[in-house]
Design an enzyme around this catalytic site. Structure first.
Site, PDB file in Angstrom:
ATOM      1  N   GLU A   1       1.107  53.657 -18.504  1.00 19.75           N
ATOM      2  CA  GLU A   1       1.195  52.259 -18.946  1.00 19.75           C
ATOM      3  C   GLU A   1      -0.103  51.868 -19.646  1.00 19.75           C
ATOM      4  O   GLU A   1      -1.106  52.581 -19.564  1.00 19.75           O
ATOM      5  CB  GLU A   1       1.423  51.326 -17.743  1.00 19.75           C
ATOM      6  CG  GLU A   1       0.273  51.328 -16.753  1.00 19.75           C
ATOM      7  CD  GLU A   1       0.486  50.403 -15.560  1.00 19.75           C
ATOM      8  OE1 GLU A   1       1.486  49.659 -15.545  1.00 19.75           O
ATOM      9  OE2 GLU A   1      -0.362  50.428 -14.648  1.00 19.75           O
TER      10      GLU A   1
ATOM     11  N   LYS B   1      10.662  50.611 -12.859  1.00 16.68           N
ATOM     12  CA  LYS B   1       9.492  49.729 -12.983  1.00 16.68           C
ATOM     13  C   LYS B   1       9.900  48.293 -13.310  1.00 16.68           C
ATOM     14  O   LYS B   1      10.546  48.051 -14.329  1.00 16.68           O
ATOM     15  CB  LYS B   1       8.574  50.227 -14.106  1.00 16.68           C
ATOM     16  CG  LYS B   1       7.963  51.597 -13.865  1.00 16.68           C
ATOM     17  CD  LYS B   1       7.030  51.950 -15.015  1.00 16.68           C
ATOM     18  CE  LYS B   1       5.999  52.952 -14.559  1.00 16.68           C
ATOM     19  NZ  LYS B   1       4.917  53.102 -15.529  1.00 16.68           N
TER      20      LYS B   1
ATOM     21  N   GLU C   1       2.273  43.686 -13.015  1.00 15.29           N
ATOM     22  CA  GLU C   1       0.996  44.405 -13.055  1.00 15.29           C
ATOM     23  C   GLU C   1       0.424  44.466 -11.638  1.00 15.29           C
ATOM     24  O   GLU C   1       0.908  43.815 -10.734  1.00 15.29           O
ATOM     25  CB  GLU C   1       0.012  43.666 -13.973  1.00 15.29           C
ATOM     26  CG  GLU C   1       0.440  43.650 -15.429  1.00 15.29           C
ATOM     27  CD  GLU C   1       0.729  45.032 -15.977  1.00 15.29           C
ATOM     28  OE1 GLU C   1      -0.045  45.969 -15.704  1.00 15.29           O
ATOM     29  OE2 GLU C   1       1.739  45.192 -16.662  1.00 15.29           O
ATOM     30  N   GLY C   2      -0.640  45.250 -11.499  1.00 11.13           N
ATOM     31  CA  GLY C   2      -1.376  45.218 -10.236  1.00 11.13           C
ATOM     32  C   GLY C   2      -1.043  46.345  -9.277  1.00 11.13           C
ATOM     33  O   GLY C   2      -1.597  46.430  -8.198  1.00 11.13           O
TER      34      GLY C   2
ATOM     35  N   ARG D   1      -8.714  57.896 -10.922  1.00  8.99           N
ATOM     36  CA  ARG D   1      -8.312  57.475  -9.577  1.00  8.99           C
ATOM     37  C   ARG D   1      -7.462  58.577  -8.967  1.00  8.99           C
ATOM     38  O   ARG D   1      -6.616  59.170  -9.643  1.00  8.99           O
ATOM     39  CB  ARG D   1      -7.512  56.176  -9.639  1.00  8.99           C
ATOM     40  CG  ARG D   1      -8.351  54.964  -9.967  1.00  8.99           C
ATOM     41  CD  ARG D   1      -7.510  53.789 -10.369  1.00  8.99           C
ATOM     42  NE  ARG D   1      -6.703  54.112 -11.540  1.00  8.99           N
ATOM     43  CZ  ARG D   1      -5.735  53.330 -12.007  1.00  8.99           C
ATOM     44  NH1 ARG D   1      -5.454  52.199 -11.413  1.00  8.99           N
ATOM     45  NH2 ARG D   1      -5.047  53.672 -13.073  1.00  8.99           N
TER      46      ARG D   1
ATOM     47  N   SER E   1      -9.172  46.704 -14.274  1.00  9.33           N
ATOM     48  CA  SER E   1     -10.351  46.701 -13.412  1.00  9.33           C
ATOM     49  C   SER E   1     -11.001  48.073 -13.248  1.00  9.33           C
ATOM     50  O   SER E   1     -10.557  49.068 -13.803  1.00  9.33           O
ATOM     51  CB  SER E   1      -9.981  46.134 -12.037  1.00  9.33           C
ATOM     52  OG  SER E   1      -8.959  46.913 -11.463  1.00  9.33           O
TER      53      SER E   1
ATOM     54  N   ASN F   1      -2.648  48.575 -19.530  1.00  8.00           N
ATOM     55  CA  ASN F   1      -2.978  47.307 -18.879  1.00  8.00           C
ATOM     56  C   ASN F   1      -3.720  46.444 -19.887  1.00  8.00           C
ATOM     57  O   ASN F   1      -4.785  46.842 -20.356  1.00  8.00           O
ATOM     58  CB  ASN F   1      -3.893  47.552 -17.675  1.00  8.00           C
ATOM     59  CG  ASN F   1      -3.276  48.528 -16.687  1.00  8.00           C
ATOM     60  OD1 ASN F   1      -2.487  48.139 -15.852  1.00  8.00           O
ATOM     61  ND2 ASN F   1      -3.621  49.802 -16.798  1.00  8.00           N
TER      62      ASN F   1
ATOM     63  N   ARG G   1      -6.721  49.086 -20.734  1.00  7.15           N
ATOM     64  CA  ARG G   1      -6.909  50.410 -20.149  1.00  7.15           C
ATOM     65  C   ARG G   1      -5.586  51.147 -20.224  1.00  7.15           C
ATOM     66  O   ARG G   1      -4.575  50.659 -19.735  1.00  7.15           O
ATOM     67  CB  ARG G   1      -7.362  50.293 -18.690  1.00  7.15           C
ATOM     68  CG  ARG G   1      -7.995  51.581 -18.129  1.00  7.15           C
ATOM     69  CD  ARG G   1      -8.271  51.482 -16.638  1.00  7.15           C
ATOM     70  NE  ARG G   1      -7.027  51.413 -15.889  1.00  7.15           N
ATOM     71  CZ  ARG G   1      -6.786  50.576 -14.881  1.00  7.15           C
ATOM     72  NH1 ARG G   1      -7.703  49.728 -14.479  1.00  7.15           N
ATOM     73  NH2 ARG G   1      -5.620  50.583 -14.277  1.00  7.15           N
TER      74      ARG G   1
ATOM     75  N   LYS H   1       6.170  45.876 -19.394  1.00  2.00           N
ATOM     76  CA  LYS H   1       6.881  47.164 -19.323  1.00  2.00           C
ATOM     77  C   LYS H   1       7.992  47.229 -20.374  1.00  2.00           C
ATOM     78  O   LYS H   1       8.276  48.283 -20.935  1.00  2.00           O
ATOM     79  CB  LYS H   1       7.494  47.358 -17.927  1.00  2.00           C
ATOM     80  CG  LYS H   1       6.493  47.300 -16.786  1.00  2.00           C
ATOM     81  CD  LYS H   1       5.550  48.486 -16.799  1.00  2.00           C
ATOM     82  CE  LYS H   1       4.651  48.524 -15.582  1.00  2.00           C
ATOM     83  NZ  LYS H   1       3.596  47.508 -15.576  1.00  2.00           N
TER      84      LYS H   1
END
Length: 432
Positions: free
Chosen positions: A102, A322, A326-327, A408, A109, A104, A83, A263
């Protein structure tokens, strides 16, 4: 024990149509790029050489990667579900530009829940008497697109009896999101099992040709929804990960593709000439991707890194710091960024971070609906994600497509964090 509804905005949010289309148009290029990086041992070794000296988690992933390559890959089919996330950077003249945050490459998700969100917003608009506007909302079903990729990999693996294994966390807060994808697979008569690292350690085995078995069932595809942060691992979980990586099963992602999403790799891609080396003969794709890049800067040791660190300490509000994680919820801003950089500016530890230009989107008003939260109008900013799916067999790319989108939205007082981190909520783009 407790089921909560996923948080969402009351109303869909306005998204510039041109930027939305640009994000979709470049997704196949990014799929191609991630796949190319995952096959380029020399690039991964060079890019991560300094990071693995100071970041234990990346180093451990890298050790497994090297071990698997030394033994020789048993896996012949490769599946990528990624994603690519963007924000809309508002220039001084008020025009918005698409800027990539970024990519993923593991456990990307909300493909399931966002497949339901457009219906929710369509209903809200109808209740408000906005039937014309409701009809403008785009259908969106990433769950179907992700399942299509998994099903293709399962089919190419070549065993009708084999199952798809979702590798999941010990405690699963986001289960319904995964169920949407899982149900799409059951609808195609593909059996799905759900296991944790612990189960793999206790029940997993490889036969002489390195086929993976769980409880006596052959596993064709391992779909990771776990394993992307250091907290997911202890000694036996690392051993389970190695067992999975050594197997013939299609891993989504395999460990090389997880490393491609770090990253440090993202920052290296922004260097002049890097994309050309990775994708020779694809000048149009390179131009499309480069048009979405935000400013990214290396904090490697040396003059360039010293200069960048000093610039960020002097003007921290211009940047985001950064780590290789992840997450969501890991990035540093403003005063906190300055303090951390001050502390690590003279140590090798700074090479485990990258610095990125801070993106300044135009806020808009919306209501964020969250369990147990007061209902109030908030100034919000949004982040657009495009899901990509690709399948490669040997050297042949047999599937490469965009698989849907995710919007989002969060209140502007929260600098960082996604839906799972309890900050952002699910949204639907209303194209303008």
């Amino acid at each position: 024990q407790v089921v909560n509804y996923a948080p969402f905005t009351l109303l869909p949010s306005a998204v510039p149509r041109a930027l939305f289309e640009q994000a979709y148009a470049v997704q196949q290029d990014f799929n191609l790029l991630v796949d190319a990086i995952s096959q380029n041992k020399e690039f991964l070794e060079q890019t991560l050489a300094r990071t693995i000296k100071v970041d234990d988690f990346t180093a451990q992933l890298f050790r497994i990667y090297q071990q698997v390559l030394e033994e020789g890959l048993a896996q012949t089919v490769f599946l990528g579900i990624n994603r690519s996330d963007y924000m809309f950077d508002c220039g001084l003249d008020g025009t918005a530009a698409l800027r990539q945050i970024e990519i993923n490459t593991i456990a990307a998700s909300f493909g399931g829940l966002t497949s339901r969100t457009a219906d929710v917003h369509g209903l809200v608009l109808k209740v408000l008497g906005k039937t014309e506007e409701a009809s403008q909302l785009l259908p969106n079903n990433p769950a179907k697109g992700l399942a299509l990729g998994i099903a293709k990999a399962w089919e190419l693996y070549g065993s009708q009896r084999a199952v798809v294994m979702f590798l999941v966390e010990e405690i699963q807060r986001n289960i319904f999101d995964q169920r949407c994808v899982e149900n799409e697979l059951w609808n195609r008569n593909i059996r799905v099992i759900r296991k944790r690292f612990r189960d793999v350690f206790e029940q997993g085995s490889l036969d002489a040709s390195r086929r993976l078995f769980m409880d006596g069932q052959e596993v064709a595809v391992v779909y990771y929804r776990e394993g992307y942060v250091p907290q997911n691992y202890n000694q036996q979980n690392w051993e389970a990960r190695l067992l999975l990586e050594r197997s013939r099963a299609v891993k989504c992602p395999d460990i090389a593709t997880q490393l491609a999403g770090t990253k440090k790799v993202q920052q290296e891609l922004s260097r002049p000439g890097t994309l050309e080396k990775l994708l020779p003969g694809h000048p149009e794709a390179i131009a499309r991707m480069r048009a979405t890049f935000a400013g990214l800067y290396s904090l490697d040791e040396g003059e360039e890194g010293d200069r960048i660190a000093a610039t960020a300490i002097a003007d921290p509000d211009r940047f985001v710091l950064k780590p290789q994680r992840e997450g969501g919820g890991n990035n540093l801003y403003g005063e906190e960024l300055r303090q951390v950089l001050e502390k690590i500016k003279d140590s090798p530890e700074r090479t485990s971070y990258i610095l990125m230009d801070k993106i300044k989107p135009q806020p808009a008003l919306n209501y964020l609906l969250r369990a147990h939260s007061p209902l109030q109008v908030s100034e919000c900013i949004s982040e657009l994600g495009i899901f990509g799916v690709y399948v490669r067999q040997g050297q042949e790319l047999v599937l490469n497509q965009a698989a849907g989108h995710l919007l989002r939205t969060k209140a502007i007082e929260h600098a960082d964090g996604g839906v799972a981190a309890g900050v952002a909520v699910l949204d639907t783009p209303y194209l303008v």
